[in-house]
Design a protein around this motif. Structure first.
Motif, PDB file in Angstrom:
ATOM      1  N   GLY A  83      45.799   5.967  96.283  1.00  0.00           N
ATOM      2  CA  GLY A  83      45.760   6.437  97.453  1.00  0.00           C
ATOM      3  C   GLY A  83      45.301   7.866  97.359  1.00  0.00           C
ATOM      4  N   GLY A  84      45.454   8.479  96.580  1.00  0.00           N
ATOM      5  CA  GLY A  84      45.251   9.919  96.595  1.00  0.00           C
ATOM      6  C   GLY A  84      43.455  10.164  96.567  1.00  0.00           C
ATOM      7  N   PRO A  85      42.755   9.552  95.701  1.00  0.00           N
ATOM      8  CA  PRO A  85      41.295   9.624  95.868  1.00  0.00           C
ATOM      9  C   PRO A  85      40.767   8.964  96.943  1.00  0.00           C
ATOM     10  CG  PRO A  85      42.098   8.906  93.513  1.00  0.00           C
ATOM     11  CD  PRO A  85      43.310   8.933  94.429  1.00  0.00           C
ATOM     12  N   LEU A  86      41.460   7.612  97.533  1.00  0.00           N
ATOM     13  CA  LEU A  86      40.893   7.023  98.344  1.00  0.00           C
ATOM     14  C   LEU A  86      41.130   7.666  99.750  1.00  0.00           C
ATOM     15  CD1 LEU A  86      39.595   4.350  99.670  1.00  0.00           C
ATOM     16  CD2 LEU A  86      42.161   3.543  99.965  1.00  0.00           C
ATOM     17  N   PHE A  87      42.142   8.202 100.208  1.00  0.00           N
ATOM     18  CA  PHE A  87      42.354   8.846 101.370  1.00  0.00           C
ATOM     19  C   PHE A  87      41.948  10.087 101.220  1.00  0.00           C
ATOM     20  CE2 PHE A  87      45.728   5.551 102.115  1.00  0.00           C
ATOM     21  CZ  PHE A  87      45.467   5.241 103.202  1.00  0.00           C
ATOM     22  N   GLY A  88      41.852  10.848 100.092  1.00  0.00           N
ATOM     23  CA  GLY A  88      41.011  12.157 100.374  1.00  0.00           C
ATOM     24  C   GLY A  88      39.711  11.979 100.472  1.00  0.00           C
ATOM     25  N   ARG A  89      38.948  11.137 100.049  1.00  0.00           N
ATOM     26  CA  ARG A  89      37.399  10.825 100.140  1.00  0.00           C
ATOM     27  C   ARG A  89      37.295  10.613 101.645  1.00  0.00           C
ATOM     28  NH1 ARG A  89      33.267  11.950 100.887  1.00  0.00           N
ATOM     29  NH2 ARG A  89      31.475  10.991 100.478  1.00  0.00           N
ATOM     30  N   LEU A  90      38.076   9.751 101.973  1.00  0.00           N
ATOM     31  CA  LEU A  90      38.200   9.325 103.632  1.00  0.00           C
ATOM     32  C   LEU A  90      38.425  10.465 104.529  1.00  0.00           C
ATOM     33  CD1 LEU A  90      40.176   6.015 103.638  1.00  0.00           C
ATOM     34  CD2 LEU A  90      37.529   6.087 104.100  1.00  0.00           C
ATOM     35  N   ALA A  91      39.317  11.473 104.095  1.00  0.00           N
ATOM     36  CA  ALA A  91      39.454  12.636 104.976  1.00  0.00           C
ATOM     37  C   ALA A  91      38.245  13.717 104.825  1.00  0.00           C
ATOM     38  CB  ALA A  91      40.793  13.246 104.442  1.00  0.00           C
ATOM     39  N   ASP A  92      37.597  13.568 103.796  1.00  0.00           N
ATOM     40  CA  ASP A  92      36.786  14.575 103.681  1.00  0.00           C
ATOM     41  C   ASP A  92      35.413  14.134 104.266  1.00  0.00           C
ATOM     42  OD1 ASP A  92      37.221  16.968 102.401  1.00  0.00           O
ATOM     43  OD2 ASP A  92      37.117  16.130 100.124  1.00  0.00           O
ATOM     44  N   ARG A  93      35.310  12.813 104.565  1.00  0.00           N
ATOM     45  CA  ARG A  93      34.216  12.083 105.167  1.00  0.00           C
ATOM     46  C   ARG A  93      34.462  11.968 106.566  1.00  0.00           C
ATOM     47  NH1 ARG A  93      30.999   6.540 103.416  1.00  0.00           N
ATOM     48  NH2 ARG A  93      29.289   6.521 104.785  1.00  0.00           N
ATOM     49  N   PHE A  94      35.572  11.401 107.033  1.00  0.00           N
ATOM     50  CA  PHE A  94      35.793  11.154 108.579  1.00  0.00           C
ATOM     51  C   PHE A  94      36.914  12.035 109.169  1.00  0.00           C
ATOM     52  CE2 PHE A  94      34.712   7.039 106.682  1.00  0.00           C
ATOM     53  CZ  PHE A  94      33.548   6.634 107.132  1.00  0.00           C
ATOM     54  N   GLY A  95      37.194  13.000 108.639  1.00  0.00           N
ATOM     55  CA  GLY A  95      37.973  13.964 108.940  1.00  0.00           C
ATOM     56  C   GLY A  95      39.420  13.949 108.645  1.00  0.00           C
ATOM     57  N   ARG A  96      40.348  15.019 108.964  1.00  0.00           N
ATOM     58  CA  ARG A  96      41.531  15.173 108.395  1.00  0.00           C
ATOM     59  C   ARG A  96      42.587  14.351 109.435  1.00  0.00           C
ATOM     60  NH1 ARG A  96      38.636  17.093 104.496  1.00  0.00           N
ATOM     61  NH2 ARG A  96      38.738  19.399 104.246  1.00  0.00           N
ATOM     62  N   ARG A  97      42.270  14.642 110.609  1.00  0.00           N
ATOM     63  CA  ARG A  97      43.281  13.880 111.655  1.00  0.00           C
ATOM     64  C   ARG A  97      43.537  12.629 111.596  1.00  0.00           C
ATOM     65  NH1 ARG A  97      42.293  14.752 118.186  1.00  0.00           N
ATOM     66  NH2 ARG A  97      44.439  13.847 119.040  1.00  0.00           N
ATOM     67  N   PRO A  98      42.555  11.418 111.601  1.00  0.00           N
ATOM     68  CA  PRO A  98      42.878  10.131 111.601  1.00  0.00           C
ATOM     69  C   PRO A  98      43.873   9.815 110.220  1.00  0.00           C
ATOM     70  CG  PRO A  98      40.731  10.450 111.108  1.00  0.00           C
ATOM     71  CD  PRO A  98      41.065  11.776 111.562  1.00  0.00           C
ATOM     72  N   VAL A  99      43.388  10.542 109.143  1.00  0.00           N
ATOM     73  CA  VAL A  99      43.950   9.829 107.983  1.00  0.00           C
ATOM     74  C   VAL A  99      45.345  10.298 108.001  1.00  0.00           C
ATOM     75  CG1 VAL A  99      44.032  10.342 105.490  1.00  0.00           C
ATOM     76  CG2 VAL A  99      42.076  10.120 106.635  1.00  0.00           C
TER      77      VAL A  99
END
Length: 456
Positions: A83-99
């Motif tokens: 979860g750390g790398p997966l959500f971290g990458r998503l937050a850098d790519r799509f934004g902090r708010r949705p994650v």
């Protein structure tokens, strides 16, 4: 009518209505964001502490083997690795708010499902899913809060997240003790994390996107509107310079020449801090019995938990005063010595009690930095990816320790296990001595730049 100098001064000093409104908006947002992040951080401590209290009862009810005990204990830590790398990458790519919202919804579902498990495999899989969500929490919670925080006092603010972790851990031990004498009480104890998750989800609605992340994506107008509305302290020029310099993102960037030092440091120091604590805390009853300390392991675990709360509170209070390096490096060496001392003199009750209390207190004080250092050593474009990866690496160590500890106790005894823990802490001290930068009171962009250059 003429005005006196005093009148003129009063008129000049009077705040504008818009400034007052901005101040209220800023305070409201900071409070909401702080609470939403603190509760999210506390949830990780809650499920780790809860399983420690429930392990004996659920082992009996679900007929768990030693292997399955290790898997259930380590399952959230394994999930965090994903979860750390997966959500971290998503937050850098799509934004902090949705994650920030999605990860807590996943955790809420998992919390409820724990109540209905019929065997060890089901519990392992559900807590694995919850660990994935917690990995996302680590990757996004502290970084988002840091991106709204001022330079001065940022360390104390972020360190307060670790207080939440230990408060969550201690609260879980209390809840576990309350349900300990109830038939099937471990189900209620584990599922009680759903109540906390509901509160957390309700707080996260309406939290805006990070202005720093918007700048890293070239969305300057949106970022500046947020900066003006909420009075955010951001070095816009430094953030834009980072982007214009050809910022890197994605997992490969973590191992580039520019960021490798930060990646190694954040991963190793975090893993070395948490491995002994998680392993010993999860199987504290077995460690307690292996050291021939009697049968009052529950009371000892409560002391263990509340000593940690005191330690991380002190760490929170001093982190901005004494600096990051001083809070990290000396405690590594001292706690290594404490565990080694207990291993060498396992028959001395004063040595065992004193050694464990010093270990718990100082380890917890230094752990305040796990919510600070990882996000300070990576730039905005890579921050949540870097924090997510460091989180994963820390949990690899913790999961290995948690998985192997019961088997190590059975085969080699408590003394060997404690010596291994001392060695891990000493390794953390050595790596930190050479790689830890001093980033106290620096803007995030400047702190990341300093970390990459390797100047202490």
């Amino acid at each position: 009518m003429a005005t006196t100098p005093a009148t003129q001064h009063h008129q000049t000093a009077a705040p504008k209505a818009s400034d007052t409104a901005t101040g209220r908006e800023r305070r409201r947002l900071h409070l909401k964001l702080k609470l939403a992040t603190q509760i999210g951080q506390g949830i990780d401590g809650y499920i780790i502490g809860g399983i420690g209290m429930a392990m004996a009862a659920l082992t009996t009810d679900l007929h768990l083997s030693t292997l399955m005990q290790g898997l259930v204990g380590a399952s959230p830590l394994i999930g965090i690795f994903v979860g750390g790398p997966l959500f971290g990458r998503l937050a850098d790519r799509f934004g902090r708010r949705p994650v920030f919202l999605v990860d807590m919804l996943i955790f809420l579902i998992g919390s409820v499902l724990q109540f209905f498990v019929a065997d060890g495999l089901q519990l392992f899989l559900i807590r694995l899913l919850m660990g994935v969500a917690i990995g996302g929490e680590y990757a996004i919670g502290a970084p988002l809060l840091s991106e709204y925080a001022p330079r001065q006092g940022r360390g104390r603010l972020l360190a307060s997240l670790e207080i939440s972790w230990y408060v969550g851990y201690a609260l879980a031990t209390v809840v576990g003790a309350v349900f300990a004498e109830v038939d099937g009480g471990w189900r209620w104890s584990l599922a009680s994390s759903a109540v906390i998750a509901v509160v957390c989800v309700s707080l996260r609605g309406g939290i805006p996107e990070s202005a720093r992340w918007l700048l890293s994506k070239g969305r300057r107008e949106e970022a500046e509107a947020l900066i003006e509305k909420y009075g955010i302290e951001v070095d816009v020029a430094a953030e834009l310079a980072e982007r214009d310099a050809g910022h890197q993102d994605g997992f490969r960037a973590l191992f580039s020449r520019r960021h490798l030092r930060s990646t190694v440091f954040a991963s190793v120091f975090w893993a070395a801090l948490v491995l002994p604590y998680f392993a010993i805390g999860t199987f504290w009853t077995q460690v307690f019995e292996a050291l021939n300390m009697g049968d009052n392991a529950v009371a000892a675990l409560l002391v263990y938990s509340f000593t940690a709360v005191a330690g991380v509170t002190v760490g929170c209070l001093v982190v901005d005063r004494i600096g990051r390096r001083r809070l990290l490096i000396p405690p590594f060496w001292i706690t290594a010595g404490c565990l080694a001392l207990v291993a060498v003199w396992p028959s001395s009750t004063p040595v065992i009690v004193g050694g464990f209390l010093f270990f718990i207190f100082l380890n917890a004080a230094s752990s305040a930095l796990t919510a600070i250092y990882p996000l300070e050593v990576f730039p905005t474009s890579l921050r949540t990816t870097g924090v997510g990866f460091a989180t994963a690496m820390s949990r690899v160590g913790a999961a290995i320790g948690t998985f192997l500890l019961p088997m190590g106790l059975d085969r080699f005894g408590a003394e060997f296990v404690l010596l291994v823990g001392a060695g891990v802490l000493a390794m953390g001290g050595l790596v930190s001595q050479f790689l830890a930068p001093e980033t106290t009171d620096m803007d995030l962009a400047m702190a990341a730049r300093k970390a990459g250059k390797g100047s202490a």
